[in-house]
Structures are given as structure tokens and as C-alpha cells.
Design a protein around this motif. Sequence first.
Motif, PDB file in Angstrom:
ATOM      1  N   GLU A   7       0.833  -1.193   0.000  1.00 54.15           N
ATOM      2  CA  GLU A   7       0.000   0.000   0.000  1.00 54.15           C
ATOM      3  C   GLU A   7       0.876   1.254   0.000  1.00 54.15           C
ATOM      4  O   GLU A   7       1.992   1.259   0.520  1.00 54.15           O
ATOM      5  N   VAL A  10       2.794   2.705   3.119  1.00 57.21           N
ATOM      6  CA  VAL A  10       3.708   1.871   3.899  1.00 57.21           C
ATOM      7  C   VAL A  10       5.147   2.378   3.816  1.00 57.21           C
ATOM      8  O   VAL A  10       5.846   2.474   4.826  1.00 57.21           O
ATOM      9  N   ALA A  81      -2.229   4.704   9.842  1.00 59.56           N
ATOM     10  CA  ALA A  81      -3.339   3.746   9.876  1.00 59.56           C
ATOM     11  C   ALA A  81      -4.650   4.418   9.490  1.00 59.56           C
ATOM     12  O   ALA A  81      -5.461   3.853   8.730  1.00 59.56           O
ATOM     13  N   VAL A  84      -4.649   4.964   5.715  1.00 58.31           N
ATOM     14  CA  VAL A  84      -4.862   3.718   4.977  1.00 58.31           C
ATOM     15  C   VAL A  84      -6.315   3.270   5.066  1.00 58.31           C
ATOM     16  O   VAL A  84      -6.925   2.862   4.068  1.00 58.31           O
ATOM     17  N   TYR A 127      -1.204  -1.418  10.681  1.00 60.43           N
ATOM     18  CA  TYR A 127      -0.452  -0.229  10.264  1.00 60.43           C
ATOM     19  C   TYR A 127      -0.040   0.658  11.446  1.00 60.43           C
ATOM     20  O   TYR A 127       0.971   1.360  11.360  1.00 60.43           O
ATOM     21  N   VAL A 131       3.556  -2.655  11.562  1.00 62.37           N
ATOM     22  CA  VAL A 131       4.513  -2.099  10.596  1.00 62.37           C
ATOM     23  C   VAL A 131       5.512  -1.160  11.273  1.00 62.37           C
ATOM     24  O   VAL A 131       6.725  -1.290  11.055  1.00 62.37           O
TER      25      VAL A 131
END
Length: 562
Positions: A7, A10, A81, A84, A127, A131
Motif C-alpha cells: 500500500e 507503507v 493507519a 490507509v 499499520y 509495521v
Amino acid sequence: MKRLMREAAVRPLIATTALLGLLMAAATVAQWWGFAQAVNLAFLEGQPLITLGPTLALMILAFALRALLGWAREVVGQRAAAAVKRDFRSRLAARLVQLGPAYTGGERSGELATALTEGVEKLDAFYARFVPQAALTAAIPPLIALAVFRIDWPSGLLLALTGPLIPVFMWLVGTLAEGASRAQWLALSRLGAHFVDRLQNLPLLTAYGRVPSQREEFARVGEAYRASTLKVLRVAFLSGFILELAATLSTALVAVTVGVRVLGGHLDFLPALFVLLLTPEFFAPLRQLGADHHAGMEGSAAAVRLYDVLNAPAAQSGSEAAPDPAGGVFVERLTLRYGEAAALEDLTLSFPPGSRTALVGPSGAGKSSLLAALLLFVRPQQGVLRVGSTPLDTVSPEAWRERVALVPQRPVLFAGTLAENLRISRPGADDRALWAALEAAGAAAFAKEGGGLDMRLEEGGRNLSGGQRQRVAIARAFLKDAPLLLLDEPTSQLDEAAAADLREALETLAQGRTVIEVAHRADAARAADRVVFLERGRLMAVGTHPELLARSEAYRRAWEAA
């Protein structure tokens, strides 16, 4: 998980978090070096506290910097996050519009709603936690190991050898956890689908006395979700235990070797204390990654369903401007199948501009499927739909639907005001246009009695009668003022008197437009310029209602059966 890592948000997230991780590692080394120096100077060398000012200042400053960087890491993760999730919701909404009713009609609404709400929320942990923690783990332990190696290379070597064991254990346990997380998500999806399905059909279940039996069914589905959740928790606890044990034993190994060498006089107190303080900091990001890995697995399991929706093939992909239906609508050798069943088979028809055509046939003849194809809700396997000389598969579906008005068999009314429901067909319409549409549809009287345009409608229009709901749908069509009008059995849910009353509004609406109506009543067939008789997706006869009654036995039987 690989698709989630691709994505757009990221890479910036990893880069920013890795940079923060490097700064946090440097602050950690500075903090504990200052602490070790202060202890060494105060207790072993006996220096007065006033001389420790610079060392204590370094320690406090490093501690404050670590706290600030930790806060920044949380902010970066949460914002990434949120971005996204917002992007996923936008893409999913746009994709569902592209896929249209042909896709959503084949899905369980509760399961799809669970995926689009709870499924998207599951990405938050991936996220916001997993991550960023993976980026920190890639940055902090190597830098700490390097600092330890410079002070005491045997301890640095031990960290380099034992540190990779934790990701290996995490991968081994994660393989088991992945299957458990997917099973949990499937159980949650079934529970959501089951709940919505039973809730929507509660009146039917109540009428047939099946509510008590549904309690057992709910208990069974709920128990399946509980069992799958407990399995995920067992795997998570097992993983946590293994990772904690590995980190504790590795830390103990470093501590024992350091202690032995200090007692043997091979290592001074200051580097020994510094190494002992940094060793837990080396393993802390690895242990936290193991904990966050399970949260990330839940997001990865939910993402499988989200990507299924995003990657589902759309019915149409044209982009040209919509042609004017005044050029006529043409169906040429059209074949449409749902799986193995043929809804339309080698169908050829034409709808001249301004004409009025009634589609007649038994249930399953393909009447509604033809309307769905004209609305670009479904993609025919063979044949061509044309408007004038323009094939519809080259036209933007959204632009084409702006030229089409639909009055369905069961109007969809949303919870909200009457004005909000009307403006679905023309969002920018003013109040004067709304009242004109209501007047033309014969709906102004009950609208005024109910509070005017601010009249509150319940979900599905439950506070309106069947005829009133149909009149609202007709008012939408008047408001849209499209040149092509599709009527899908608009009076089938009404009695004869209500249907005859509504027919007057439909006659007014049909004037000056090309009309295609799925008809189940003789008055609709008589009012049409011509009747198209379909059976099993094939064209059986074309003519006026009296002509077909006279020369088509199948058509005559169809009306007798009706």
C-alpha cells in the motif's frame, strides 16, 4: 500480508519509523551510558554529586528524547493507519459502485457489511502497531548490538547470535497463528451474516413461529466464533511465552558471561554495567514485535476479503460519453448467463426513440435481466447493446445511467427525510422541483399531510403504504427527467384499484420518453406500442397485445396463468 505492505502509505511509514528508531537507539545508548557513568563515578570512584551534573543532564535529556520519540512513533503510526483505512473505505465504496447490484446481490449483506466495517478496522493494528514496530526492530537492535560490540565484543557477539532466534520462533509460531486468525475472521463473518439475515427476516420467522429455534442457531454460530477466538488467544499466549522465554534466557546468558568475567577480573565494572543495561533494550523491540505480530495477523486475515472485493471484475469498463437514447436502443444477439443458467439467449430487439415496449413472459423469462443489462449492472457473455451507433460497453456506466430512470418493483427508501430520498435521482434539485415531481406523481397530498419535504421516512418506507412508496419512486423518475424510462413491474405489489390509480401517474411519466416496462398486468400491455414476449430467455413473439392474443397460444396461456 504482502499486499498490505505494498500500500502507498507503507514506504513513508517505514522510512519515518526507521529514522525515529535510529534516534531512539542513539538516545537509549546515551541514556544508559550516562546512568552507568553516574553509578561508576558516584559509588566506585566516590566523586561528589555536584560533579555529576553533566552526566546526569545527559541521562535526563536522553530519557526525555526517548519519550518524545516514542510519542512521535505513536502519532506517525496512528496517522498512517487512519490514512490507509480512509483510502480503503474510499476504494471499496468506489469499487462496489462499479461492481453494481450484480455483485452485491450475490453476496450475503451481513458478511459484506462486516468486511467493510470491522474488516477495515482490523487494519488499524497492522499499520499503527505491526509495521512501525517492524521498522523499529530493524533499526534499534542492530545499533544497540554495535554499541555493545564496541564496548565488549564477546557480549556483542552473543547478542548477534541469540537475537535472530526470536524472529525465527516468531515465524514458526506465526505459521500456526495465520490459520487460526483466518478461521476466526471467517467465523466472525458468518456470525455477522447470520445476524443480519435473521434480523431482516424477523417478521417471517415470527409468523412461522421459528424464533425459538433461531436462538439455538445463534448459539451455534456464536460458539463457533468463541472457539476460534480462544484458539487464536491460545496461540498468542504460546507465542508470547516462547518469545519471552527466548529473550529471558538470552539476557541471562549475557548476564552470566559478563558476571563471570567481572569476577575473574577480565572486565571492568563500567562496561559490564553498560552491557547489562543495554541487553534488555536489545531484546525489547523483538519481544514487542512478537506481541504486535498477532495483531497484524488479524488485519492480514481481514484484508483477504477486502482485496477480494477490490479485485472482483467489474461489469463494464467503458469511459466514453453517454449517447442520446434518441438514436434508439438496440439489442443484438445478446446472451447473458448466471453461472451455467442462461437468462437471455441470442436475443435481438430494437427500441425506437419515443416507443413504449412491454416485456411479458413467465417468471425466469429474462425480463428483469434485460433491464439489468441495459443499466450496465451485468456483463453479457455475447452480443452487443447499442444506443444509436455506440456500443454501450464503450460508454461510462455512470454517464449512461444519468440518461436512464428506473422505477423498480420494490422501491428502495432510506431512513431520512422525503427530500433526501427524492434527491437521490437529482442531488442538486431545489424544493420547487421536488414539489413539482411530487405533484406529477400524485404524491403531494400525503407529503403535505406528513410534514412536507421534511417528512421523516423510516427504513424501507415502513411508515408509507405500498402505493405511497411507489409514488415516491415515480416522483424520483419525474425529478430525474431522463429520456429512457425503465419500469420493472411497478404495480405488481398493489391491488387492482391502487394499480389503476398509479397507472395514471405512469402514463404521464411515459410521455415523450422511450419506455421499456416489465409488465404483469393487461393494462400495461394494452398501453404499450408493442409487446415483446419472452420465454426462457428467448424471443417468442412481438406485436400488439390484441395481435399476440390472437396468434400466439403461448402468450395467451401466459395471460391466463397470470
